[in-house]
Design an enzyme around this catalytic site. Sequence first.
Site, mmCIF file in Angstrom:
data_model
loop_
_atom_site.group_PDB
_atom_site.id
_atom_site.type_symbol
_atom_site.label_atom_id
_atom_site.label_comp_id
_atom_site.label_asym_id
_atom_site.label_seq_id
_atom_site.Cartn_x
_atom_site.Cartn_y
_atom_site.Cartn_z
ATOM 1 N N PHE A 138 0.854 -1.188 0.000
ATOM 2 C CA PHE A 138 0.000 0.000 0.000
ATOM 3 C C PHE A 138 0.888 1.235 0.000
ATOM 4 C CE2 PHE A 138 -2.543 3.455 1.599
ATOM 5 C CZ PHE A 138 -3.724 3.286 0.901
ATOM 6 N N ASP A 223 9.248 2.750 1.822
ATOM 7 C CA ASP A 223 8.065 3.477 2.260
ATOM 8 C C ASP A 223 7.895 3.205 3.754
ATOM 9 O OD1 ASP A 223 5.532 4.260 2.988
ATOM 10 O OD2 ASP A 223 4.575 3.608 1.127
ATOM 11 N N LYS A 252 2.392 10.034 8.436
ATOM 12 C CA LYS A 252 1.665 9.606 9.634
ATOM 13 C C LYS A 252 2.146 10.182 10.972
ATOM 14 C CE LYS A 252 -0.390 5.350 7.819
ATOM 15 N NZ LYS A 252 -1.809 5.630 7.982
#
Length: 397
Positions: A138, A223, A252
């Site tokens: 993702f 990532d 985040k």
Amino acid sequence: MDTRTLLEWSARYHTPNYSRAPICLVRGDGVRVWDSDGREYLDFGAGIAVTSLGHCHPRVTGAIREAAATLLHVSNLYHTAPQIHLAKLLVEHSFADRVFFCNSGAEANEAAFKLARKYARERFASDRYEIIAARNSFHGRTLATVTATGQEKYRHGFEPLVPGFKHVPYNDLRAMERAIDSRTAAIVVEPIQGEGGVNVPDDDYLPGLRKLCDEAGVLLILDEVQTGVGRTGRLWAYEHAGVEPDIMTLAKALANGVPIGAMLAREEVARALTPGTHASTFGGTPFVASVALATLTTVLEERIPERAARVGRYLMERLRALQAACPAIVEVRGRGLLIGTALARPAGPVVEACREAGLLVLTAGEQVLRLAPPLIVDERDCDRALAVLERVLGGPA
Ligand SMILES: Cc1ncc(COP(=O)(O)O)c(C=O)c1O
């Protein structure tokens, strides 16, 4: 305003792209949040691995107040001290030499892909632009990042996708080796796949990818949007593997809930982003940079990654003990406080039942329950969460 009206208006006025729980959250403090009916919840989702220092952490809230009263935004046409200090701190505590700021994980990955293409074109050849990603990954919801995302369900309906991406199975070095060719600019992987099911690769996977990249002159993009800033028990998840990427993306937890993204890169690679080649209006405003600075300083000074490692070990051991008594649990996996509990049944109803019992948790794919609490949780909080999970999962599979 009463909760029923709020939920009715939500259904009427929002685009229908979220399947939200039927509660309206109004306040948070540490590892707890409260809804508009005054119900308290233990938050083991942390806004999807975002609020790592917990809700309304005093140092973060203090930085927000001060920055809001000093200078909110001026654009990247000018220098601002908080952004410079934040870039310096990130560089001093990572493999990277340079940092680009943006607003989200997807944007950080977009920047990484653009940089990889530009670098590979200029350094090697004009047809060297492909990026290899992993199945089940993702990387975000923009067109390029949804193309990189190795899950059909996120891409369906949005075709045609962005050219120049291909996918290989995760944790499969031979498949990656076969996929790399003269057109490959970069490979992008998550050190642990978060949304895809909390999939932890074998210990030799990241070192193996590093070696393949070095041999082929291909960039390694990690990532770390979900795994970064202490979540896995080290500041960056790549530290577990003993190798460094060429580019890393963050978002985040970096400002504990204030939107931010960052792309970090080695000097030689970063140099390809010459003036005018990339930009973001809101990227690294003095406001968000001040909040990220307070967050990262707290994470470092209070040794939050070590704490995540210790409490994560405790939580994982207790979950494994629960697994022995509970046929609904198939496997417990993860690192630090990013923990997946693979179930023998759909995870969605389990998440609902936990919420009704006062515990917020996440899914990661159809049958995996994901726990990503604030990194400040203690063993007692974990015991409370485990008691709820035991009640909810206690029945036969
Ligand atoms: C590994 C990873 N990359 C990228 C993203 C996208 O981040 P954002 O939602 O901030 O665009 C996410 C979000 O869950 C993620 O987990």
